[in-house]
Design an enzyme around this catalytic site. Structure first.
Site, PDB file in Angstrom:
ATOM      1  N   ASP A 131       2.374  -4.934   8.524  1.00  0.00           N
ATOM      2  CA  ASP A 131       1.193  -4.075   8.443  1.00  0.00           C
ATOM      3  C   ASP A 131      -0.026  -4.989   8.350  1.00  0.00           C
ATOM      4  OD1 ASP A 131      -0.995  -2.559   7.516  1.00  0.00           O
ATOM      5  OD2 ASP A 131       0.353  -1.034   6.691  1.00  0.00           O
ATOM      6  N   TYR A 162     -10.360   0.877  11.232  1.00  0.00           N
ATOM      7  CA  TYR A 162     -11.627   1.245  10.572  1.00  0.00           C
ATOM      8  C   TYR A 162     -12.011   0.285   9.458  1.00  0.00           C
ATOM      9  CZ  TYR A 162      -8.042   3.586   7.754  1.00  0.00           C
ATOM     10  OH  TYR A 162      -6.911   3.859   7.045  1.00  0.00           O
ATOM     11  N   LYS A 163     -11.201  -0.752   9.220  1.00  0.00           N
ATOM     12  CA  LYS A 163     -11.556  -1.746   8.196  1.00  0.00           C
ATOM     13  C   LYS A 163     -12.311  -2.881   8.892  1.00  0.00           C
ATOM     14  CE  LYS A 163      -7.901  -0.029   5.247  1.00  0.00           C
ATOM     15  NZ  LYS A 163      -6.486  -0.090   4.865  1.00  0.00           N
ATOM     16  N   PHE A 168       0.884  -1.171   0.000  1.00  0.00           N
ATOM     17  CA  PHE A 168       0.000   0.000   0.000  1.00  0.00           C
ATOM     18  C   PHE A 168       0.927   1.226   0.000  1.00  0.00           C
ATOM     19  CE2 PHE A 168      -2.619   3.210   2.073  1.00  0.00           C
ATOM     20  CZ  PHE A 168      -3.877   2.971   1.541  1.00  0.00           C
ATOM     21  N   ARG A 205     -12.854  -4.764  -6.314  1.00  0.00           N
ATOM     22  CA  ARG A 205     -12.572  -5.384  -5.009  1.00  0.00           C
ATOM     23  C   ARG A 205     -13.871  -5.648  -4.264  1.00  0.00           C
ATOM     24  NH1 ARG A 205      -8.495  -2.683  -0.827  1.00  0.00           N
ATOM     25  NH2 ARG A 205     -10.344  -1.407  -0.600  1.00  0.00           N
TER      26      ARG A 205
END
Ligand SMILES: *Cc1c(COP(=O)(O)O)cnc(C)c1O
Length: 423
Positions: free
Chosen positions: A210, A235-236, A141, A384
């Site tokens: 990560d 927050y995922k 990312f 996705r």
């Protein structure tokens, strides 16, 4: 698979909706099925919980209480009486079991990007002299790569991008650490955390992971695999809300050597001693920086109540069942050759999302969202679909694949290189 000519109604006719009954059976048999009621959801098929988790029901009342009573009435007293001051460690201990960490190893606060900076610089400082480089996941990312390059520039080290699967071959005695994404955000590939960590350790390097796309979706096992440092967002799959604070994990035996590049007063041994000289607190507290964002932090704490009585092993089992089922439905419902899965088929290499390569992915996702199926599009050609086992049903997976088939039939593929309008 054969082509659409097999359809007795002709190549453009929709296929039979053959998996709807199976979805119903799977939902009835799902041991986690009732957990969906812990979230605020509607008829939308929400497959973007790997970008922003849905709202847990416990959050609104708790946040209202924090604002009206703890802030509105108790005001400054809440730092002690409402447990605000110790919230970063307390909530870290609540996330810890989901990522395989014992208490005292996780602290919550700041963004993932900021925690990446702390972890990478502190890791370089621990690695000591003689190291000349850090390795960074070549498919990372972007923010991880930006932060790693800045951290390396500040400390005089080089950065070498390496494919995660090649880290064992590429690590040398001059490597301070490798920063790797546990699950690749674009393809959903699950990287081999135990194997890569062991390979780094055998060369004397640290492993920094990560966990943004794995925490809350699958077992991580930080303590069991000897991971040195880790970060992740909340927050995922942890459903903490937009911009909810991230977390930092530091292996217990390294905490004493954790020399933060952001030594704010909240990480001081005596924060209210107002000492001009810095002395780090013991333990994971030294991962803190400044005053925590209490409203977001306490929203996250309320969100974590959705995990009560849930094991991450059960979540993993459902996640794999959902992604397998979705792939079966896509194979049955999507026009032949229009999309191609770029997510590994092997369970041990798959996270909790399915990514489909599709030439006109941006337009296809817009069509899906218009029809009530929310996934996301990643440049240039990836659709996705995130599967969040606490609230995604098998019926959602089947509906999403069905609507995908409809959208793909309604939007014939533009030929590669074609220009101009499409009528
Ligand atoms: C989501 C995500 C981030 C987000 O970083 P923020 O600082 O929270 O914006 C970072 N790294 C990875 C791998 C991610 O998936």
């Amino acid at each position: 698979m054969s082509d659409a000519a097999e359809n007795p109604l002709g190549p453009d006719a929709p296929p039979a909706r053959e998996h709807a009954g199976r979805a119903e059976q799977l939902d009835v048999a799902d041991p986690l099925g009732a957990l969906r009621d812990r979230f605020v959801l509607d008829d939308t098929v929400y497959l973007d919980g790997n970008s922003l988790g849905a709202l847990p029901r416990a959050v609104p009342d708790r946040v209202a209480d924090v604002i009206a009573r703890e802030w509105g009435e108790l005001r400054i007293r809440s730092w002690s009486e409402s447990g605000w001051w110790t919230a970063p460690e307390r909530i870290g201990d609540k996330i810890a079991p989901l990522i395989g960490a014992a208490p005292g190893r996780v602290v919550v606060g700041d963004s993932t990007s900021v925690n990446l900076f702390k972890a990478v610089v502190a890791g370089i400082r621990m690695a000591g002299k003689g190291c000349t480089e850090i390795l960074v996941d070549a498919t990372t990312f972007p923010t991880d790569g930006y932060i790693a390059r800045s951290a390396a520039r500040m400390t005089g080290l080089a950065v070498r991008p390496v494919e995660p699967a090649r880290i064992g071959d590429e690590v040398t005695e001059r490597t301070a650490l490798a920063l790797v994404n546990h699950v690749d955000y674009r393809t959903g590939r699950l990287n081999d955390l135990p194997g890569i960590t062991a390979a780094l350790h055998s060369a004397g390097a640290l492993a920094v992971w990560d966990l943004c796309h794995s925490a809350g979706a699958l077992p991580v096992g930080l303590d069991a695999h000897g991971v040195d440092l880790a970060v992740g967002c909340t927050y995922k799959y942890l459903n903490g809300g937009p911009g909810s604070p991230a977390y930092l994990y530091v292996r217990e035996s390294l905490q004493e050597r954790f020399d933060s590049p952001l030594p704010g007063w909240n990480s001081h041994a005596e924060p209210f001693g107002m000492d001009p000289d810095y002395a780090p607190a013991d333990g994971i507290v030294r991962g803190r920086v400044g005053t925590p964002d209490i409203l977001s932090l306490l929203a996250l704490e309320a969100a974590l109540v959705a995990w009560d009585g849930v094991t991450i092993e059960d979540v993993r089992a459902k996640s794999l069942a959902l992604t397998d089922f979705f792939l079966d439905c896509v194979a049955a419902y999507a026009p032949q050759g229009r999309v191609r899965s770029v997510t590994p088929a092997e369970h041990q290499r798959r996270g909790s999302q399915v990514s489909l390569a599709c030439a006109d992915a941006g337009e296809v996702m817009a069509g899906l969202i218009r029809r009530g199926v929310v996934g996301d599009f990643r440049h240039p050609d990836v659709l996705r679909f995130g599967f969040t086992p606490l609230y995604t049903s098998f019926a959602d997976a089947e509906q999403a694949a069905w609507v995908l088939g409809e959208v793909l039939r309604a939007q014939p593929e533009v030929e590669a290189g074609a220009t101009g309008g499409r009528g």
